[in-house]
Design an enzyme around this catalytic site. Structure first.
Site, PDB file in Angstrom:
ATOM      1  N   VAL A 142       0.435  -3.632  -2.514  1.00 39.72           N
ATOM      2  CA  VAL A 142       1.399  -2.540  -2.378  1.00 39.72           C
ATOM      3  C   VAL A 142       0.553  -1.284  -2.594  1.00 39.72           C
ATOM      4  O   VAL A 142       0.257  -0.919  -3.730  1.00 39.72           O
ATOM      5  CB  VAL A 142       2.547  -2.671  -3.401  1.00 39.72           C
ATOM      6  CG1 VAL A 142       3.546  -1.534  -3.246  1.00 39.72           C
ATOM      7  CG2 VAL A 142       3.245  -4.025  -3.260  1.00 39.72           C
ATOM      8  N   PRO A 143       0.098  -0.668  -1.494  1.00 33.82           N
ATOM      9  CA  PRO A 143      -1.022   0.282  -1.549  1.00 33.82           C
ATOM     10  C   PRO A 143      -0.690   1.684  -2.064  1.00 33.82           C
ATOM     11  O   PRO A 143      -0.721   2.676  -1.324  1.00 33.82           O
ATOM     12  CB  PRO A 143      -1.485   0.326  -0.097  1.00 33.82           C
ATOM     13  CG  PRO A 143      -0.247   0.086   0.689  1.00 33.82           C
ATOM     14  CD  PRO A 143       0.557  -0.899  -0.122  1.00 33.82           C
ATOM     15  N   CYS A 144      -0.422   1.783  -3.347  1.00 34.38           N
ATOM     16  CA  CYS A 144      -0.150   3.088  -3.948  1.00 34.38           C
ATOM     17  C   CYS A 144      -1.379   3.995  -3.914  1.00 34.38           C
ATOM     18  O   CYS A 144      -1.245   5.212  -4.010  1.00 34.38           O
ATOM     19  CB  CYS A 144       0.385   2.921  -5.364  1.00 34.38           C
ATOM     20  SG  CYS A 144      -0.665   1.965  -6.460  1.00 34.38           S
ATOM     21  N   HIS A 145      -2.561   3.419  -3.707  1.00 30.02           N
ATOM     22  CA  HIS A 145      -3.773   4.236  -3.630  1.00 30.02           C
ATOM     23  C   HIS A 145      -3.787   5.094  -2.363  1.00 30.02           C
ATOM     24  O   HIS A 145      -4.562   6.034  -2.270  1.00 30.02           O
ATOM     25  CB  HIS A 145      -5.033   3.354  -3.688  1.00 30.02           C
ATOM     26  CG  HIS A 145      -5.172   2.402  -2.555  1.00 30.02           C
ATOM     27  ND1 HIS A 145      -4.514   1.180  -2.530  1.00 30.02           N
ATOM     28  CD2 HIS A 145      -5.871   2.477  -1.392  1.00 30.02           C
ATOM     29  CE1 HIS A 145      -4.811   0.547  -1.402  1.00 30.02           C
ATOM     30  NE2 HIS A 145      -5.625   1.321  -0.692  1.00 30.02           N
TER      31      HIS A 145
END
Length: 175
Positions: A142-145
């Site tokens: 879950v690419p919060c970056h």
């Protein structure tokens, strides 16, 4: 009396440091770097029991495959089954994170506008979105970056801005 839930963990050595994955036995419920204290991880909940499974659960095999593919600079095709605990708002934000394409970024305001449209409201606070992004329990997948500030600056990342920069650089080089 609350039913106790058993969660399983497995460790993964990434190029950015040791990571822990967590599962309810079927779904991936957490993925974090070991040197980062995750907010409200399932492991901290009163109704949870943590166990090292001693076996490699199918969801852990899928997660390892995803991580190996990702760190090899390729876009993973299949996402392991995910389950996360959080408010309805946080879940909406995390769902928006899942659709950010590999190698691209969006701003907190972009996500806020998407959710506001979806909810049929005039405005959602970008700051509220930032709070939900900061509580993402499943890093990388879950690419919060991939969420950046309105001025395109790298802002907050629970695993550290150096890791965020490394991840975004890797993704942009491999596109």
């Amino acid at each position: 009396m609350k039913k106790r839930i058993t969660y399983y963990t497995h460790h993964y050595d990434s190029p950015l440091g040791a990571m822990t994955m967590q599962s309810d036995g079927t779904n991936l419920t957490g993925l974090w770097f070991d040197d980062v204290m995750m907010n409200e991880t399932t492991a901290e909940k009163d109704d949870a029991t943590m166990e090292g499974s001693g076996q490699l659960l199918p969801v852990f095999r899928m997660t390892i495959y995803w991580l190996d593919t990702y760190f090899a600079g390729r876009v993973p095709e299949l996402i392991p089954p995910l389950a996360w605990n959080g408010s309805a708002f946080r879940k909406m934000v995390w769902e928006q994170l899942l659709v950010i394409p590999y190698g691209q970024t969006v701003t907190y305001s972009d996500i806020a506008r998407r959710i506001a449209r979806r909810q049929g409201v005039e405005k959602i606070s970008a700051q509220a979105v930032g709070g939900a992004v900061g509580h993402n329990p499943i890093l990388l997948i879950v690419p919060c970056h991939r969420v950046i500030g309105a001025d395109k600056s790298l802002t907050g990342y629970v695993a550290g801005l150096e890791r965020k920069r490394w991840l975004l650089d890797m993704e942009s080089e491999k596109r």
